[in-house]
Motif scaffolding. Structure first.
Motif, PDB file in Angstrom:
ATOM      1  N   GLY A  90       0.780  -1.232   0.000  1.00  0.00           N
ATOM      2  CA  GLY A  90       0.000   0.000   0.000  1.00  0.00           C
ATOM      3  C   GLY A  90       0.810   1.279   0.000  1.00  0.00           C
ATOM      4  O   GLY A  90       0.252   2.377   0.137  1.00  0.00           O
ATOM      5  N   ARG A  91       2.122   1.186  -0.180  1.00  0.00           N
ATOM      6  CA  ARG A  91       2.971   2.371  -0.249  1.00  0.00           C
ATOM      7  C   ARG A  91       3.916   2.291  -1.445  1.00  0.00           C
ATOM      8  O   ARG A  91       4.242   1.197  -1.913  1.00  0.00           O
ATOM      9  N   ALA A  92       4.361   3.461  -1.905  1.00  0.00           N
ATOM     10  CA  ALA A  92       5.377   3.538  -2.951  1.00  0.00           C
ATOM     11  C   ALA A  92       6.640   4.132  -2.346  1.00  0.00           C
ATOM     12  O   ALA A  92       6.578   5.089  -1.559  1.00  0.00           O
ATOM     13  N   ILE A 109       1.851   3.025  -7.121  1.00  0.00           N
ATOM     14  CA  ILE A 109       1.814   3.612  -8.458  1.00  0.00           C
ATOM     15  C   ILE A 109       1.310   2.582  -9.462  1.00  0.00           C
ATOM     16  O   ILE A 109       1.869   1.492  -9.577  1.00  0.00           O
ATOM     17  N   GLY A 110       0.240   2.948 -10.183  1.00  0.00           N
ATOM     18  CA  GLY A 110      -0.288   2.061 -11.216  1.00  0.00           C
ATOM     19  C   GLY A 110       0.503   2.179 -12.502  1.00  0.00           C
ATOM     20  O   GLY A 110       0.930   1.200 -13.082  1.00  0.00           O
ATOM     21  N   SER A 111       0.741   3.417 -12.961  1.00  0.00           N
ATOM     22  CA  SER A 111       1.517   3.647 -14.178  1.00  0.00           C
ATOM     23  C   SER A 111       1.897   5.108 -14.254  1.00  0.00           C
ATOM     24  O   SER A 111       1.159   5.978 -13.786  1.00  0.00           O
ATOM     25  N   LEU A 112       3.045   5.390 -14.869  1.00  0.00           N
ATOM     26  CA  LEU A 112       3.385   6.764 -15.178  1.00  0.00           C
ATOM     27  C   LEU A 112       2.558   7.217 -16.367  1.00  0.00           C
ATOM     28  O   LEU A 112       2.219   6.422 -17.247  1.00  0.00           O
ATOM     29  N   ILE A 113       2.225   8.506 -16.407  1.00  0.00           N
ATOM     30  CA  ILE A 113       1.507   9.081 -17.552  1.00  0.00           C
ATOM     31  C   ILE A 113       2.520   9.903 -18.323  1.00  0.00           C
ATOM     32  O   ILE A 113       2.945  10.967 -17.882  1.00  0.00           O
ATOM     33  N   TYR A 142      -0.675   7.665 -12.159  1.00  0.00           N
ATOM     34  CA  TYR A 142      -1.919   7.400 -11.446  1.00  0.00           C
ATOM     35  C   TYR A 142      -1.668   6.262 -10.466  1.00  0.00           C
ATOM     36  O   TYR A 142      -0.865   5.370 -10.702  1.00  0.00           O
ATOM     37  N   ASP A 143      -2.362   6.354  -9.321  1.00  0.00           N
ATOM     38  CA  ASP A 143      -2.105   5.393  -8.255  1.00  0.00           C
ATOM     39  C   ASP A 143      -3.121   4.263  -8.255  1.00  0.00           C
ATOM     40  O   ASP A 143      -3.939   4.133  -9.175  1.00  0.00           O
ATOM     41  N   ASP A 144      -3.073   3.431  -7.205  1.00  0.00           N
ATOM     42  CA  ASP A 144      -3.948   2.257  -7.145  1.00  0.00           C
ATOM     43  C   ASP A 144      -5.406   2.611  -6.912  1.00  0.00           C
ATOM     44  O   ASP A 144      -6.281   1.756  -7.032  1.00  0.00           O
ATOM     45  N   GLU A 145      -5.687   3.882  -6.598  1.00  0.00           N
ATOM     46  CA  GLU A 145      -7.071   4.355  -6.505  1.00  0.00           C
ATOM     47  C   GLU A 145      -7.446   5.198  -7.716  1.00  0.00           C
ATOM     48  O   GLU A 145      -8.473   5.850  -7.730  1.00  0.00           O
ATOM     49  N   HIS A 146      -6.591   5.206  -8.725  1.00  0.00           N
ATOM     50  CA  HIS A 146      -6.806   5.862 -10.013  1.00  0.00           C
ATOM     51  C   HIS A 146      -6.740   7.392  -9.922  1.00  0.00           C
ATOM     52  O   HIS A 146      -7.193   8.088 -10.823  1.00  0.00           O
ATOM     53  N   ALA A 147      -6.175   7.931  -8.866  1.00  0.00           N
ATOM     54  CA  ALA A 147      -5.976   9.374  -8.762  1.00  0.00           C
ATOM     55  C   ALA A 147      -4.685   9.746  -9.484  1.00  0.00           C
ATOM     56  O   ALA A 147      -3.686   9.024  -9.418  1.00  0.00           O
TER      57      ALA A 147
END
Length: 334
Positions: A90-92, A109-113, A142-147
């Motif tokens: 739950g942390r980066a 982190i889900g992915s860099l934009i 964007y993170d694991d909550e899509h923010a």
């Protein structure tokens, strides 16, 4: 690696030299050119589903994370592997130049934009990915909550937008254009956390941006295509445009399909929001690549004719009666 039950050994070999023992119960995770950085995991002797993560730079070894689940952590690396982001519990965490990892916040982190293509086109937060970027600081992700969040130069992190559908970031990370949850096309500076939103248009249902994000082509709710540059007033350039067909080349030329019926339509191009000019009739699909424009025509059941042109106005037939599903896109090219 030599393996025997739970015990195994990792070796290193560089420049054709004799292999040297690197460590017991050690798994290499990522290795930079010339082995300048070696990222590795030492597996727990009692429970091999857990491991400690390390980085070695020269003769210096630094522990990055302790007791991570061996199959449930993700890594993001920059181009030369001098920086790494670790997703764990739950942390980066960010490590730079082989130093200890510091927490970026309570998110993964889900992915860099970016405008660059990651090393894999499909991934989740536990994948290991490499981006062709010099610096993972001053990046948008964007993170694991899509923010959508921004990492500043000093490693500080702030939230850009919590609810969005699509986004494009300027190459210098100075601004972002995105479609928010209210179907508004928004431009926002990334130079500070308190930058104001600039709403470019409303009732937007898809957009494509030029590589520098200064020129935007977007589709409204009745499939009319508009062009907007900077923060200027939108300009209508076409009607009855096929959703999802808008693409923008490196020089800012937009390519799109209109009047699409029964698996074919008219393929057009527009430069800088100018009057569209026809490229071809009876087009099934098209894709813009750095090499030029590929498009398919004369769809008949499972088969199409495939064309290519470096110049969008001129194309040559590559092959006839190609199976639709035998065509793949790899790194922006057929």
């Amino acid at each position: 690696m030599d393996s025997d039950a739970r015990e195994f050994t990792a070796y290193t070999k560089t420049d054709g030299k004799k292999a040297e023992k690197f460590g017991t119960n050690t798994i290499p995770v990522a290795v930079a050119d010339g082995a300048k950085y070696i990222y590795y995991a030492i597996v727990d002797e009692e429970d091999d589903s857990y491991a400690d993560l390390y980085v070695q730079r020269g003769k210096n070894k630094t522990k990055l994370r302790s007791n991570v689940e061996a199959n449930r952590f993700g890594l993001i690396l920059n181009a030369d592997y001098s920086q790494i982001v670790i997703n764990d519990e739950g942390r980066a965490y960010l490590s730079v130049n082989g130093e200890e990892a510091e927490s970026l916040g309570k998110f993964e982190i889900g992915s860099l934009i970016t405008n660059q293509i990651p090393s894999r086109s499909t991934y989740d937060k536990w994948d290991h990915r490499v981006y062709g970027l010099k610096d993972l600081k001053k990046t948008v992700f964007y993170d694991d909550e899509h923010a959508i969040r921004m990492i500043g130069k000093s490693g500080e992190v702030w939230t850009v937008e919590r609810s969005w559908y699509a986004a494009a970031v300027a190459p210098d990370q100075s601004s972002i254009v995105y479609l928010d949850s209210r179907n508004r096309l928004v431009r926002k500076s990334l130079k500070s956390a308190d930058a104001e939103k600039v709403v470019l248009a409303e009732d937007v249902y898809g957009f494509a941006a030029s590589p520098d994000t200064k020129e935007i082509y977007y589709l409204d709710d009745i499939e009319d295509l508009y062009y907007v540059k900077g923060s200027s007033k939108p300009k209508k350039i076409a009607s009855d445009v096929q959703p999802g067909s808008i693409q923008v080349a490196q020089d800012g030329t937009a390519v799109f399909l209109a009047d699409y019926r029964r698996e074919s339509g008219v393929l057009y191009q527009s430069k800088n929001g100018g009057k569209p000019s026809k490229i071809a009739d009876d087009v099934y699909s098209a894709i813009v690549t750095p090499a030029g424009l590929f498009y398919s025509r004369n769809a008949d059941g499972e088969y199409i004719d495939l064309y290519f042109g470096k110049n969008f106005s001129k194309a040559e037939l590559l092959d006839k009666d190609v199976r639709k599903y035998d065509i793949s896109v790899i790194d922006n090219a057929y």
